[in-house]
Write a protein that holds these residues in place. Structure first.
Motif, PDB file in Angstrom:
ATOM      1  N   ARG A  25       0.905  -1.041  -0.103  1.00  0.00           N
ATOM      2  CA  ARG A  25       0.018   0.038  -0.071  1.00  0.00           C
ATOM      3  C   ARG A  25       0.911   1.298  -0.096  1.00  0.00           C
ATOM      4  O   ARG A  25       0.769   2.141  -0.913  1.00  0.00           O
ATOM      5  N   VAL A  36      -8.429   2.728  -6.422  1.00  0.00           N
ATOM      6  CA  VAL A  36      -8.673   1.358  -6.975  1.00  0.00           C
ATOM      7  C   VAL A  36      -7.511   0.762  -7.460  1.00  0.00           C
ATOM      8  O   VAL A  36      -7.471  -0.504  -7.138  1.00  0.00           O
TER       9      VAL A  36
ATOM     10  N   GLU B  53      -9.611  -1.275   4.491  1.00  0.00           N
ATOM     11  CA  GLU B  53      -9.022  -0.906   3.020  1.00  0.00           C
ATOM     12  C   GLU B  53      -9.008  -2.258   2.189  1.00  0.00           C
ATOM     13  O   GLU B  53      -8.899  -1.860   0.975  1.00  0.00           O
ATOM     14  N   ALA B  85     -13.824   1.243  -3.604  1.00  0.00           N
ATOM     15  CA  ALA B  85     -12.474   0.641  -4.362  1.00  0.00           C
ATOM     16  C   ALA B  85     -12.601  -0.980  -3.935  1.00  0.00           C
ATOM     17  O   ALA B  85     -12.042  -2.024  -4.552  1.00  0.00           O
ATOM     18  N   VAL B  86     -12.814  -1.216  -2.564  1.00  0.00           N
ATOM     19  CA  VAL B  86     -13.130  -2.569  -2.145  1.00  0.00           C
ATOM     20  C   VAL B  86     -14.034  -3.296  -2.827  1.00  0.00           C
ATOM     21  O   VAL B  86     -13.863  -4.639  -3.343  1.00  0.00           O
ATOM     22  N   ILE B  88     -15.130  -2.783  -6.080  1.00  0.00           N
ATOM     23  CA  ILE B  88     -14.576  -3.086  -7.328  1.00  0.00           C
ATOM     24  C   ILE B  88     -13.502  -4.115  -7.366  1.00  0.00           C
ATOM     25  O   ILE B  88     -13.664  -5.007  -8.376  1.00  0.00           O
ATOM     26  N   THR B  89     -12.641  -4.283  -6.622  1.00  0.00           N
ATOM     27  CA  THR B  89     -11.749  -4.913  -6.231  1.00  0.00           C
ATOM     28  C   THR B  89     -12.282  -6.586  -6.011  1.00  0.00           C
ATOM     29  O   THR B  89     -11.737  -7.626  -6.626  1.00  0.00           O
TER      30      THR B  89
END
Lengths: 134, 130
Positions: A25, A36, B53, B85-86, B88-89
């Motif tokens: 990260r 993303v 996250e 974002a999570v 989508i992933t």
């Protein structure tokens, strides 16, 4: 392709999986990846790190900042000296699992990365490379 | 040892995951929750993952397992607060979380659980009357 930075992180225990996520990260943030793209690479790294710990008997991951002349990218090289994978095509297929997981580790990590390669020899170990570009 | 706190609110258990979960912690949460459901006779479990996250296949599987175990113990599970974002992933990873109900936030999750609990009471009544 030029390797501009090469760091080594151990990948031996369940706690190391969390550490790998954190380190990946931090590198993706430093490289200016979108949220993303950060999340995709961190998640892919988490899957492969777990494979390294659970199936490879532990190993290391190299975090490499790379440049192809145009773009910067992050390349993750996971190496173990475990039993290796006999049938890579089978291991890559969705839902195939030898452990306790869902069998999404390798195939899912490949979908979440722009570059992916795997090299394994029975009895010698496995190397998985993941990469994403800015 | 670290532990994820489980709060009781009425008929519901509320879990807010605020740390990057290592695998043991996820397993411990699964065990703690099933015990708490039985001990408190809770009918609903609300899991807030807005601070998470990353949800990889292990954490995803844990959420699925919790929902399945809760269902067997007559409790409804709703996961709330997933980051875009999570989400989508997760889809690209190939994990649909098909066994888990989701809502956008804690308020909507609570409302959904209430409807699910009352719905199951109503259908049980209907069966008795029918």
């Amino acid at each position: 392709m030029r390797v501009e930075k090469d760091e080594l992180v151990p990948c031996r225990t369940a706690d190391d999986i969390v550490r790998v996520r954190k380190e990946v990260r931090a590198r993706t943030v430093a490289l200016g990846f979108t949220l993303v793209d950060q999340t995709k690479l961190v998640t892919a790294a988490s899957e492969i790190a777990r494979n390294t710990v659970e199936h490879g008997g532990g190993g290391i991951v190299r975090l490499q900042v790379v440049n192809d002349g145009v773009r910067n990218g992050l390349r993750l090289v996971f190496e173990d000296r475990g039993p290796g994978i006999r049938d890579i095509a089978l291991a890559m297929s969705d839902r195939y699992s030898t452990g306790t997981g869902l069998g999404l580790g390798l195939s899912g990590a490949k979908r979440l990365s722009q570059d992916f390669s795997i090299d394994s020899k029975p009895g010698e170990g496995t190397t998985v490379v993941l990469g994403r570009w800015k | 040892m670290e532990q994820i706190p489980i709060l009781r609110i009425g008929r519901c258990l509320l879990v807010t995951i605020q740390v990057d979960m290592h695998d043991r912690l996820a397993m411990a949460l699964q065990d703690d929750l099933t015990e708490k459901i039985v001990a408190t006779r809770a009918r609903g479990v609300l899991i807030d993952i807005s601070a998470l996250e990353v949800v990889d296949s292990f954490i995803g599987r844990t959420l699925n397992n919790i929902a399945a175990m809760a269902r067997v113990l007559d409790a409804q599970t709703v996961v709330v607060g997933m980051r875009p974002a999570v989400a989508i992933t997760l889809v690209e990873l190939g994990l649909s979380l098909s066994g888990v109900k989701t809502a956008l936030d804690v308020d909507k999750g609570m409302a959904l659980i209430s409807r699910l609990i009352d719905g199951s009471v109503a259908s049980a009544d209907a069966r008795r009357e029918g």
